[in-house]
Design an enzyme around this catalytic site. Structure first.
Site, short mmCIF file in Angstrom:
data_model
loop_
_atom_site.label_atom_id
_atom_site.label_comp_id
_atom_site.label_asym_id
_atom_site.label_seq_id
_atom_site.Cartn_x
_atom_site.Cartn_y
_atom_site.Cartn_z
CG ASN A 8 -1.77 1.21 1.34
OD1 ASN A 8 -1.88 1.98 0.39
ND2 ASN A 8 -2.40 1.39 2.50
CD1 TRP A 9 3.99 1.03 -2.67
CD2 TRP A 9 3.87 2.01 -4.68
NE1 TRP A 9 4.78 0.31 -3.54
CE2 TRP A 9 4.72 0.89 -4.78
CE3 TRP A 9 3.63 2.77 -5.83
CZ2 TRP A 9 5.35 0.53 -5.97
CZ3 TRP A 9 4.25 2.41 -7.02
CH2 TRP A 9 5.10 1.29 -7.07
CE LYS A 10 -0.39 3.60 4.53
NZ LYS A 10 -0.37 3.81 5.97
CG HIS A 88 -6.14 2.65 4.88
ND1 HIS A 88 -5.70 3.57 5.80
CD2 HIS A 88 -5.18 1.69 4.81
CE1 HIS A 88 -4.52 3.18 6.26
NE2 HIS A 88 -4.18 2.05 5.67
CD GLU A 161 -4.14 -1.74 7.31
OE1 GLU A 161 -3.03 -2.06 6.90
OE2 GLU A 161 -4.71 -0.69 6.98
CB SER A 210 4.35 -1.32 12.26
OG SER A 210 3.91 0.00 12.47
N GLY A 231 2.47 -0.94 4.49
CA GLY A 231 2.55 0.48 4.13
C GLY A 231 3.99 0.93 4.02
N GLY A 232 4.53 1.49 5.11
CA GLY A 232 5.86 2.09 5.12
C GLY A 232 6.94 1.21 4.49
#
Ligand code: PGA
Length: 249
Positions: A8-10, A88, A161, A210, A231-232
């Site tokens: 998920n690159w956001k 989300h 999440e 995370s 994500g990150g």
């Protein structure tokens, strides 16, 4: 067992050049990549091995029509996506997305042939009240989010999440693997019980909060967890590739 790993690159990276570079580095056959909406088409066209997903759709079931500024689920599907992330927590909170809108997006995704990835998860204030409060909170998100799937059959993915565990929220740490596994088990049990009268769905449960190459292993060992929404760590190609590799051993 193989696990689904979704990047998920956001709203990252900031330019199409960087997005294409990242896509090239993460174009692994077991990976799913969800680029920003602006970069979605070009990144999708550049992928040879990875599967394409969208980060959002509008709650519109018409394939095309008079909806200024919108993109239909059908357009996203025809552009090559297999999955779409819906509900989300960043959209629920920062963009004030309502349960009703989320439910309509799930329906639009489903009708267009996309597999919805419905995100659920509790804020810290609920978590601090204990597991029963967490379950009640999630059950309500599931019941409202899946409301329009009545009478339908297919596949859905639920991404658990916990909001407090998402890295960009200044995470207070990941959930413990066992706790996350139990919550996902609860989600599956809740859906199989509550949906059995009115819909037939294969449900996959994935975890996001995370996840990185160092902590993924014990989560992967939890039997109820079918994959991860990352994500990150998905913005770091080496880290992301390692997660995919671990999840496909
Ligand atoms: P994170 O984000 O992996 O950076 O915690 C997950 C998500 O928000 O989908």
């Amino acid at each position: 067992m193989k696990h689904l790993v979704i990047a998920n690159w956001k709203m990252n990276p900031g330019s199409i050049e960087e997005a294409l570079k990242l896509a090239k580095a993460e174009d692994i056959s077991q990976a799913v990549i969800a680029p920003s909406t602006l970069h979605f088409l070009q990144v999708g066209k550049s992928l040879r091995r990875a599967t394409l997903a969208a980060q959002d759709i509008d709650p519109i079931t018409d394939p095309s029509g008079p909806y200024t500024g919108s993109v239909s689920a059908g357009m996203i599907k025809r552009a090559g996506a297999r999955y779409v992330i819906i509900g989300h927590s960043e959209r629920r909170t920062r963009l004030e997305e309502s349960d009703e809108r989320i439910a309509k997006k799930v329906e639009a995704a489903f009708l267009s042939g996309l597999t919805p990835i419905l995100c659920v998860g509790e804020p810290l204030t609920v978590r601090e009240k204990g597991y029963l409060a967490v379950r009640e909170y999630i059950a309500s998100q599931l019941a409202t989010g899946l409301e329009y799937l009545q009478g339908k059959a297919g596949k859905i993915i639920i991404a658990y999440e916990p909001i407090w565990a998402i890295s960009t929220n200044g995470a207070h740490g990941t959930d413990d693997p066992e706790g996350a596994g139990e919550t996902i088990q609860y989600i599956k049990a809740f859906l199989s019980e509550s949906m059995k009268q009115w819909a037939q769905f294969k449900v996959l449960g994935i975890y996001g909060g995370s996840i990185n190459a160092q902590n993924v292993m014990p989560f992967m060992k939890e039997r109820s967890i079918d994959g991860f929404l990352v994500g990150g760590a998905s913005l770091k190609p080496k880290e992301f590739s390692k997660i995919v590799e671990i999840c496909n051993q």
